[in-house]
Write a protein that holds these residues in place. Structure first.
Motif, PDB file in Angstrom:
ATOM      1  N   HIS A 130      73.167  32.212  65.342  1.00 54.69           N
ATOM      2  CA  HIS A 130      74.431  31.465  65.371  1.00 54.69           C
ATOM      3  C   HIS A 130      74.246  30.083  65.978  1.00 54.69           C
ATOM      4  N   TYR A 180      73.251  27.600  63.203  1.00 52.36           N
ATOM      5  CA  TYR A 180      74.421  27.138  62.463  1.00 52.36           C
ATOM      6  C   TYR A 180      75.276  26.202  63.317  1.00 52.36           C
ATOM      7  N   ARG A 181      75.383  26.490  64.600  1.00 56.02           N
ATOM      8  CA  ARG A 181      76.163  25.644  65.497  1.00 56.02           C
ATOM      9  C   ARG A 181      75.560  24.245  65.584  1.00 56.02           C
ATOM     10  N   ASP A 197      76.740  22.231  62.723  1.00 52.29           N
ATOM     11  CA  ASP A 197      78.127  21.813  62.915  1.00 52.29           C
ATOM     12  C   ASP A 197      78.197  20.543  63.770  1.00 52.29           C
ATOM     13  N   ALA A 254      76.998  17.524  61.774  1.00 57.34           N
ATOM     14  CA  ALA A 254      78.007  17.086  60.810  1.00 57.34           C
ATOM     15  C   ALA A 254      79.117  16.309  61.508  1.00 57.34           C
ATOM     16  N   LYS A 255      79.499  16.738  62.692  1.00 59.69           N
ATOM     17  CA  LYS A 255      80.567  16.081  63.436  1.00 59.69           C
ATOM     18  C   LYS A 255      80.188  14.658  63.806  1.00 59.69           C
ATOM     19  N   ASP A 309      86.343  26.204  49.558  1.00 57.92           N
ATOM     20  CA  ASP A 309      86.392  24.842  50.096  1.00 57.92           C
ATOM     21  C   ASP A 309      86.604  23.871  48.945  1.00 57.92           C
TER      22      ASP A 309
END
Length: 288
Positions: A148, A151-152, A155, A158-159, A200
């Motif tokens: 996880h 994947y974090r 994120d 992307a931010k 999405d």
């Protein structure tokens, strides 16, 4: 193999290295090496010589059971480490990590692991976690990273996409090397092993460059300089016509990167009459 003592008709003892083998259903022996007469002390000399080299012999024997498949991957990681340092990636990720103190994992090391995976052997995040993390040299990556957290990390990247692109574009440049006159632009499609379009706004059926029209996809546009260094990327819905992506890239070049005059190199399909007109309008009357 074993050492066998034999005696001649005079009763003199000799040492031989003997090997047993089977022939026609019977066990036989053959002499591989004669070590000399018992009273010449050659067997003692041989024993002393072997004892001096026992550690080397043991290492050689153990090496025979080793396989390169079971060694750590280190060389490519050292190259990647230097590249990330020279391009300023480490610096900007360090700044971003300060803004996420509660992540609970090393952001830079995790990103390094993800990039190394794509470079050495592109696999899914799950396969990276289950198989490849343990193959990477532990001094350079976090072998205890959790799935996880991989994947974090994505994120977080992307931010801060725009921040990262702006920083890397300016990194190492000064007033004498800021201009970018030539840019290279191309697109490709990335598929999903899925047919769903309701999750999405990006996954859509469209023209697939992989000839996999049975899967949903996204369209990825990449902008680089003449050295092949990425300047920016954009992700579009999978059913986007390539020509419609160009205006957004031109806007980014002129506004975000403040580049007002450049040579645009791309596929012929991107240069429709409308796109050419738009580029001229955006660049006319402006200086570098």
């Amino acid at each position: 193999m074993f050492i066998k003592t034999t005696r001649n008709s005079k009763g003199q003892a000799y040492y031989h290295v003997v090997e047993s083998y089977r022939s026609e259903g019977k066990v036989k022996q053959r002499v591989l090496l004669s070590l000399g007469r018992e009273d010449e002390g050659k067997i003692q000399d041989l024993t002393a010589a072997l004892s001096r080299h026992s550690e080397s012999l043991q290492a050689i024997l153990q090496a025979k059971s080793l396989d390169v498949k079971h060694t750590y991957i280190a060389g490519p990681l050292l190259v990647l480490e230097r590249v990330m340092q020279d391009l300023g990636i480490n610096e900007i990720i360090g700044k971003i990590a300060v803004k996420h103190e509660r992540l609970g994992f090393d952001l830079l090391r995790t990103l390094f692991t993800l990039i190394a995976s794509r470079w050495i052997k592109p696999v899914s995040k799950l396969e990276l976690y289950e198989k490849w993390v343990d193959r990477l040299y532990p001094e350079l990556v976090d072998n205890n990273i959790r799935l996880h957290q991989l994947y974090r990390c994505l994120d977080v990247m992307a931010k801060h996409k725009e921040e990262i692109e702006n920083f890397l574009y300016s990194y190492g440049r000064d007033l004498f090397s800021m201009q970018v006159d030539v840019v290279l632009y191309d697109l490709t499609t990335l598929r999903f092993e899925s047919t769903r379009e309701d999750t999405d706004s990006l996954r859509r059926f469209g023209y697939s460059k992989e000839h996999r029209n049975d899967c949903t996809q996204v369209v990825l546009g990449l902008l680089t300089d003449t050295d092949g260094i990425p300047l920016s990327f954009e992700v579009h819905p999978g059913n986007t016509f390539e020509g419609k992506t160009l205006k957004g890239i031109v806007d980014k070049m002129t506004k975000k990167f403040q580049v007002h005059r450049f040579i645009f190199v791309a596929d012929r399909g991107l240069f429709s009459a409308d796109n050419l007109k738009y580029i001229k309008e955006q660049c006319s009357g402006r200086e570098n």
